[in-house]
Scaffold this active site. Structure first.
Site, PDB file in Angstrom:
ATOM      1  N   HIS A  17     -13.741 -18.269 -15.597  1.00  0.00           N
ATOM      2  CA  HIS A  17     -12.774 -19.085 -16.342  1.00  0.00           C
ATOM      3  C   HIS A  17     -13.434 -20.373 -16.831  1.00  0.00           C
ATOM      4  O   HIS A  17     -13.267 -20.782 -17.980  1.00  0.00           O
ATOM      5  CB  HIS A  17     -11.578 -19.473 -15.460  1.00  0.00           C
ATOM      6  CG  HIS A  17     -10.719 -18.342 -15.031  1.00  0.00           C
ATOM      7  ND1 HIS A  17     -10.434 -18.090 -13.702  1.00  0.00           N
ATOM      8  CD2 HIS A  17     -10.055 -17.392 -15.739  1.00  0.00           C
ATOM      9  CE1 HIS A  17      -9.635 -17.045 -13.623  1.00  0.00           C
ATOM     10  NE2 HIS A  17      -9.399 -16.595 -14.842  1.00  0.00           N
ATOM     11  N   LYS A  41       5.267 -12.188 -10.496  1.00  0.00           N
ATOM     12  CA  LYS A  41       3.964 -11.925  -9.910  1.00  0.00           C
ATOM     13  C   LYS A  41       3.821 -12.727  -8.615  1.00  0.00           C
ATOM     14  O   LYS A  41       4.105 -13.913  -8.575  1.00  0.00           O
ATOM     15  CB  LYS A  41       2.858 -12.320 -10.894  1.00  0.00           C
ATOM     16  CG  LYS A  41       1.477 -11.936 -10.453  1.00  0.00           C
ATOM     17  CD  LYS A  41       0.456 -12.259 -11.526  1.00  0.00           C
ATOM     18  CE  LYS A  41      -0.939 -11.903 -11.069  1.00  0.00           C
ATOM     19  NZ  LYS A  41      -1.944 -12.294 -12.050  1.00  0.00           N
ATOM     20  N   ARG A  90     -14.610  -9.874 -20.709  1.00  0.00           N
ATOM     21  CA  ARG A  90     -15.645  -9.451 -19.768  1.00  0.00           C
ATOM     22  C   ARG A  90     -16.206  -8.085 -20.119  1.00  0.00           C
ATOM     23  O   ARG A  90     -17.371  -7.821 -19.890  1.00  0.00           O
ATOM     24  CB  ARG A  90     -15.067  -9.395 -18.349  1.00  0.00           C
ATOM     25  CG  ARG A  90     -14.598 -10.727 -17.826  1.00  0.00           C
ATOM     26  CD  ARG A  90     -13.867 -10.560 -16.528  1.00  0.00           C
ATOM     27  NE  ARG A  90     -12.629  -9.819 -16.781  1.00  0.00           N
ATOM     28  CZ  ARG A  90     -11.688  -9.594 -15.897  1.00  0.00           C
ATOM     29  NH1 ARG A  90     -11.830 -10.019 -14.664  1.00  0.00           N
ATOM     30  NH2 ARG A  90     -10.600  -8.928 -16.212  1.00  0.00           N
ATOM     31  N   SER A 127     -10.166 -12.835 -10.522  1.00  0.00           N
ATOM     32  CA  SER A 127      -9.479 -13.547  -9.443  1.00  0.00           C
ATOM     33  C   SER A 127      -9.087 -12.605  -8.311  1.00  0.00           C
ATOM     34  O   SER A 127      -9.195 -12.956  -7.135  1.00  0.00           O
ATOM     35  CB  SER A 127      -8.249 -14.265  -9.982  1.00  0.00           C
ATOM     36  OG  SER A 127      -8.616 -15.283 -10.873  1.00  0.00           O
TER      37      SER A 127
END
Length: 158
Positions: A17, A41, A90, A127
């Site tokens: 990040h 979430k 990514r 993460s």
């Protein structure tokens, strides 16, 4: 003033990040790091904890501001008068998903999405993987800021 938003849940923030945030800060006058409030979430850290952490780890950048939002990102962009979103990629799988979101966002609001390839030294970070490593006793030194590693160990290992 050229402004861009860098959205995410940042639960927790990783060096991946920060790679995108730092590089965006060199291209834009202001980078707004927008933490998503997603009540559906289950997050490890509260929104306020994530904001505080991001403010600490981005303080070296004088043009980065941390905020929070809920709902549609394009509505937030419109309210804040931010014309563009920057997203880190990514892998090809990220692109497939993010391209559809970018096209929808543009269709709904005219907000542009700019893609930035994550640096190869951090392109494998997520993460969720970071949390898993810490949970099972592994070290994430060099993958997240030191502060984040300390917070993860405290939260996941007690």
């Amino acid at each position: 003033m050229r402004r861009v938003v860098c959205p995410g849940s940042f639960d927790p923030v990783t060096n991946g990040h920060l790679d995108i945030i730092g590089r965006a800060s060199r291209q834009y006058d202001e980078v707004v790091v927008a933490v998503l409030i997603n009540i559906e979430k289950k997050s490890l850290f509260t929104v306020e904890e994530r904001i505080q952490t991001l403010q600490t780890v981005t303080k070296e950048y004088g043009n980065v501001r941390v905020d929070k939002f809920h709902g549609l990102l394009v509505d937030y962009c419109r309210q804040q008068e931010i014309p563009a979103i920057v997203k880190g990629l990514r892998a090809v799988s990220d692109f497939d998903y993010e391209l559809q979101m970018a096209q929808l966002n543009y269709r709904m609001s005219g907000v542009e999405t700019l893609f930035m390839a994550t640096g190869p030294e951090v392109s494998f970070l997520s993460s969720s993987r970071i949390k898993e490593i810490v949970k099972y006793g592994g070290s994430v030194a060099g993958l997240v800021p030191d502060l984040v590693q300390e917070l993860l160990v405290e939260r996941l290992r007690g």
